[in-house]
Design a protein around this motif. Structure first.
Motif, short mmCIF file in Angstrom:
data_model
loop_
_atom_site.label_atom_id
_atom_site.label_comp_id
_atom_site.label_asym_id
_atom_site.label_seq_id
_atom_site.Cartn_x
_atom_site.Cartn_y
_atom_site.Cartn_z
N VAL A 71 -0.92 0.95 -2.73
CA VAL A 71 -1.99 1.81 -2.23
C VAL A 71 -1.55 3.26 -2.34
N HIS A 72 -2.38 4.06 -2.94
CA HIS A 72 -2.11 5.49 -3.07
C HIS A 72 -3.00 6.25 -2.10
N LEU A 73 -2.37 7.12 -1.29
CA LEU A 73 -3.09 7.84 -0.25
C LEU A 73 -2.97 9.34 -0.47
N CYS A 105 -8.46 11.22 4.32
CA CYS A 105 -7.44 10.51 3.56
C CYS A 105 -8.17 9.57 2.61
N ALA A 148 -8.05 6.72 -0.27
CA ALA A 148 -7.18 5.63 -0.71
C ALA A 148 -7.63 5.08 -2.05
N PHE A 171 -8.59 -1.45 0.35
CA PHE A 171 -8.51 -0.56 1.51
C PHE A 171 -8.99 -1.26 2.78
N MET A 183 -5.12 1.49 9.36
CA MET A 183 -4.78 2.85 8.94
C MET A 183 -4.32 3.68 10.13
N ASN A 198 -13.51 4.06 0.91
CA ASN A 198 -12.04 3.98 0.90
C ASN A 198 -11.41 5.22 1.53
N ALA A 210 -0.93 3.35 5.61
CA ALA A 210 -1.62 2.07 5.56
C ALA A 210 -0.66 0.95 5.94
N TYR A 236 2.55 2.18 3.25
CA TYR A 236 2.20 3.23 2.29
C TYR A 236 1.90 4.52 3.04
N GLY A 287 0.82 8.88 2.57
CA GLY A 287 0.40 10.00 1.75
C GLY A 287 1.46 11.08 1.74
#
Length: 123
Positions: A2-4, A22, A24, A29, A34, A77, A98, A112, A114
């Motif tokens: 997962v990219h945040l 944020c 995602a 998601f 979160m 997301n 996450a 995960y 950010g």
């Protein structure tokens, strides 16, 4: 994976408001709990707020309760942190994270993270 990506930080006067977002990507998601955390130089990252995957469980640190509100939009997301009545002590880098764990307040429970967004509150 997962990219945040957080956004919405900035400089605000005490008593003002900011809304952090944020976004995602790269995972499911809606299956993740979160959280929002914050960190100042020389201090450990601390919990601010968390929301369950469905949105029906929400948690706040005592220091932000009544001033911050976390929400999420699974269709977009995204997770948000509305910050009102900001104080100089809210100044920090804010991170979204996450987790599949139910331990919402524990840094180590999150898989995960950010890159963070700076929030500066002037007095």
């Amino acid at each position: 994976q997962v990219h945040l990506v957080e956004s919405g930080g900035g400089l605000v006067q005490a008593g003002g408001s900011l809304r952090l977002s944020c976004a995602a990507s790269g995972g499911t998601f809606s299956s993740y709990n979160m959280g929002w955390f914050r960190q100042t130089p020389g201090k450990e990252r601390e919990f601010a707020a968390a929301i369950s995957w469905s949105g029906n469980k929400i948690y706040y640190a005592d220091s932000v309760k009544g001033r911050f509100a976390i929400s999420r939009d699974n269709a977009k997301n995204a997770v948000y942190l509305q910050m009102n009545s900001l104080k100089p002590e809210d100044t920090a880098v804010y991170y979204c994270a996450a987790s599949r764990s139910a331990q919402a307040m524990r840094v180590g429970a999150y898989d995960y993270w950010g890159q963070g967004t700076q929030v500066t509150v002037s007095s």
